[in-house]
Every structure is written in structure tokens, then in C-alpha cells.
Design a protein around this motif. Sequence first.
Motif, mmCIF file in Angstrom:
data_model
loop_
_atom_site.group_PDB
_atom_site.id
_atom_site.type_symbol
_atom_site.label_atom_id
_atom_site.label_comp_id
_atom_site.label_asym_id
_atom_site.label_seq_id
_atom_site.Cartn_x
_atom_site.Cartn_y
_atom_site.Cartn_z
ATOM 1 N N LEU A 1 0.844 -1.189 0.000
ATOM 2 C CA LEU A 1 0.000 0.000 0.000
ATOM 3 C C LEU A 1 0.882 1.243 0.000
ATOM 4 C CD1 LEU A 1 -2.561 -1.147 2.733
ATOM 5 C CD2 LEU A 1 -2.837 -1.292 0.252
ATOM 6 N N SER A 2 0.779 2.032 -1.052
ATOM 7 C CA SER A 2 1.614 3.231 -1.190
ATOM 8 C C SER A 2 1.005 4.374 -0.390
ATOM 9 C CB SER A 2 1.747 3.616 -2.669
ATOM 10 O OG SER A 2 2.381 2.597 -3.396
ATOM 11 N N VAL A 3 1.243 4.336 0.891
ATOM 12 C CA VAL A 3 0.709 5.346 1.815
ATOM 13 C C VAL A 3 1.893 6.097 2.404
ATOM 14 C CG1 VAL A 3 -0.664 5.755 3.886
ATOM 15 C CG2 VAL A 3 -1.291 3.891 2.318
ATOM 16 N N ASP A 4 2.077 7.343 1.974
ATOM 17 C CA ASP A 4 3.250 8.133 2.349
ATOM 18 C C ASP A 4 2.998 9.080 3.516
ATOM 19 O OD1 ASP A 4 4.242 7.041 -0.033
ATOM 20 O OD2 ASP A 4 3.558 8.771 -1.170
ATOM 21 N N ASP A 5 1.724 9.311 3.816
ATOM 22 C CA ASP A 5 1.399 10.303 4.831
ATOM 23 C C ASP A 5 0.004 10.020 5.355
ATOM 24 O OD1 ASP A 5 1.641 12.656 6.452
ATOM 25 O OD2 ASP A 5 2.896 13.566 4.912
ATOM 26 N N ASP B 1 -3.970 11.830 6.853
ATOM 27 C CA ASP B 1 -4.900 12.953 6.955
ATOM 28 C C ASP B 1 -4.774 13.898 5.759
ATOM 29 O OD1 ASP B 1 -5.741 11.871 9.424
ATOM 30 O OD2 ASP B 1 -4.159 12.926 10.498
ATOM 31 N N THR B 2 -4.827 15.209 5.995
ATOM 32 C CA THR B 2 -4.830 16.160 4.882
ATOM 33 C C THR B 2 -3.489 16.212 4.159
ATOM 34 O OG1 THR B 2 -4.289 17.974 6.413
ATOM 35 C CG2 THR B 2 -6.616 17.604 5.906
ATOM 36 N N ARG B 3 -2.408 15.860 4.858
ATOM 37 C CA ARG B 3 -1.112 15.824 4.171
ATOM 38 C C ARG B 3 -1.101 14.721 3.119
ATOM 39 N NH1 ARG B 3 1.143 16.069 9.523
ATOM 40 N NH2 ARG B 3 1.782 13.892 9.202
ATOM 41 N N PHE B 4 -1.736 13.585 3.425
ATOM 42 C CA PHE B 4 -1.877 12.533 2.423
ATOM 43 C C PHE B 4 -2.654 13.043 1.221
ATOM 44 C CE2 PHE B 4 -4.317 9.222 0.374
ATOM 45 C CZ PHE B 4 -3.391 8.215 0.162
ATOM 46 N N GLU B 5 -3.719 13.767 1.468
ATOM 47 C CA GLU B 5 -4.559 14.282 0.384
ATOM 48 C C GLU B 5 -3.806 15.285 -0.475
ATOM 49 O OE1 GLU B 5 -8.743 13.795 2.934
ATOM 50 O OE2 GLU B 5 -8.014 15.776 2.366
ATOM 51 N N TYR B 6 -2.896 16.037 0.134
ATOM 52 C CA TYR B 6 -2.069 16.967 -0.639
ATOM 53 C C TYR B 6 -1.122 16.202 -1.555
ATOM 54 C CZ TYR B 6 1.353 20.575 -1.761
ATOM 55 O OH TYR B 6 2.183 21.436 -2.435
ATOM 56 N N GLN B 7 -0.484 15.189 -1.006
ATOM 57 C CA GLN B 7 0.541 14.479 -1.767
ATOM 58 C C GLN B 7 -0.047 13.537 -2.807
ATOM 59 O OE1 GLN B 7 3.989 12.987 0.446
ATOM 60 N NE2 GLN B 7 3.192 14.025 2.242
ATOM 61 N N ARG B 8 -1.194 12.917 -2.493
ATOM 62 C CA ARG B 8 -1.777 11.933 -3.415
ATOM 63 C C ARG B 8 -3.178 12.392 -3.839
ATOM 64 N NH1 ARG B 8 0.950 7.203 -4.419
ATOM 65 N NH2 ARG B 8 2.935 7.051 -3.301
#
Length: 388
Positions: A221-225, A227-234
Motif C-alpha cells: 500500500l503506497s501510503v506516504d502520509d 490525513d490532509t497531508r496525504f490528500e495533498y501528496q496523493r
Amino acid sequence: MPFNSLEISPDGTCKVCCKIDANIKKDDGTDFNVLYDKLDNIWHSTDINQLRNKFTSNQKPVECWRCWTEEESKVKSLRLQSMYYRVDQLKPEITYLSLKLSNKCNLACRICSPALSSLWQTQFKKLNWDLTPIEMFKTIDIDKFQGDRLQSLQHISKNLTHLLIYGGEPLVNDEIINYLTYLATVGISKNIQLTLNTNGTIYTDSLIDTFLKFKSVDLFLSVDDIDTRFEYQRWPAKWSKIHNNISKYALVKDKINVEFYPTVSVLNICNIEEILERLTTYNIPITFNNIIHEPELLSIRNLPRLCKNKLIDDISSINFTRFNFNKQYPDVKSSLINFMQLPNDDGWNLNKAGYLKKFVQGMTDVDNLRQTPVQEFLPELWKLLNDS
């Protein structure tokens, strides 16, 4: 890997592996392409035989620089990982196949590009950015291969022990799903260890049923971050959906091997402790050895020295033993610190002001299009770049 591995890219070109910095070429210097060339001709070409000879004579091919760089910083490179697989150097055979048959993707991640994301292609057009030829290619439709090409792919499938599926996003690609179904239907899948990277936006019971027909499955699972930081990056993924799907995958981890596979970049290095804490709560192992080289702007080795010093101090104080890492990669702290201490890439020895200017230039257009100001979504990084 030159003796057992082949990677097919979305445009039809081929490499020995995902890390090497060179396509396999014909004698005239042009790239082989599976849309027009037989796999047998590619696998026994002069170019790949010369690469094999370099390894058997104990040379370090320059095109393999990513692995040499990672090993210098004590990261477990793909080269070192591949040494678990037995090969016959006198009789090379494709047993390890990596497929990137399409750039079809439902996300346009900050660390990605149009070459591996169809949504990024759309974003580039909205930004009036130029696409390079490799980013404009038509992706492969495996069901519409010319007959002998499809047959050759099916033929080598009989000998596979490892199949790696990447994207784009493989789980939104019907061609990939159909290929996996074919392998399961003809019974080949029972001999194959399947590895598949997914961005976590897709989960269905039918996929799990297909996976269970393989000898084993590693689902990363390519999960780098978070909450909202995840949404920014992906972008434009929503963390709530990712969280729900992670929870579903956690329920089947006794049947298939599910692991997090975060990519370390400038965008998440400031929050690495918080990210690892949250991922550990899902009781899913974390494979933590993917530190990006490109895009250069987002590689932590290219940060200004003052920023690196601050991050190294912060990382040195973290107790990494409390996180749920895959035990094959035990020394995460040293890997991060050593990688940042590598010399910057050529042309990236920028001071704080120079890097900040380039960073703002690289982010502003996309931030404006998506209405996601980096200052708001990644405040710790913004502070680091301004205050260090």
C-alpha cells in the motif's frame, strides 16, 4: 537481475529492472518495444548480454547508479534484495517479470509524472505544460497485443516464479485484472509469487479471491502520509476512504501479505515520526526502504545543508524500534541519515534561498490549480525551508 528479470514499461520499452537508468536497445541504438519486437529477441539481445558480462566480470555498470548510491548509504537496494533469487548465469531465463502496462491512474501524486499517471497528463494540459514524448505515449492494451506478442507474454508466464504489477494504478486497469484472471484460469498462478503496488483507493472481495489463487501475494500500500497531508501528496484521494480500505486489507492480512510501502521525500520527511506512529496502529508491517531520487526537487539528498542538519538532529532523537517495520529493513534511522549525507545531485547544491525559490516555482502552479497551498497543508516543511 540481468539473468532472470524483465520490466515492461507503459510505452512498450523494456528494462532489466525498475531501478536501471537505461532501456534495452537494439544494435542500431534504438529501443526495443514489445509492441513490435518479440520478447525472445529482446531477452537475447547484444545489449542485455553486454550488461550480463559486466556483472560476471565484477564491474559496476554506470546505468545501475541508483543501487550503488543506495548501498553507499546503507539502504538495502533492489540489487541486494534480488540476490535472494537463484539464477543460472549460463542460461538466462525470465522468471521475474515486472509489468507497468499502463499509466492509467485515478491519482496525480506529487512525486509522480504523466509517464505513470493518466490523471497527471490531464493536469499538464490544464497547466499548459509541455509533455515529453515519453509522457505522450499510448499505453499498452494487453488484450489488443498483436497475436505473436501476446502469445510470447503468455509463453514466458509459464516459467514465472515472480510477477510484479505496478502502474499507474493496477487495480483500475482492466487489462491487468484480465491478465491476473488468465493466469488463475489456466492454473499458472499457483506457481507465481505476486507482488502488487496499489495506492489504496480500491478494495473488492473479488480481487482478494483472485489473489488467493497465487502461490503467495505481497500487496504493498503506497501510503506516504496521513490525513490532509496525504490528500495533498496523493491528490485527489480522500484519507477517509484510504483509512477504510486499509482497515479492510488488515482483515485479510492472514491470507495475503499486506504491507505499507511509503515513499520518503521532501514532502513527508518533516513528519516521519507521526506518520510511522499512525501506520503502526493498523498492525500492518511497514517496508521502509523507498527513498526517491527523482524528481530531484523532492529528494531529501538535495535539501540545503542547514535543512539537512536540522532533520538529522530530529531523526537522531526518534526511537524507531517502536514502529512496526518489516524485519528485513532494520536500520531505518541510519538509512535516512546516510542518504541525506550523500552529496547533492549535480546542479542541486543550492543554499536555503535558492532551494526555496525553486521549490515555490515547482509547487505554485499545481497548488493554484488544485487550490492546495503548500503552506497550509505542509506547514512543518514550509517552516523548515524558511527558518533553517
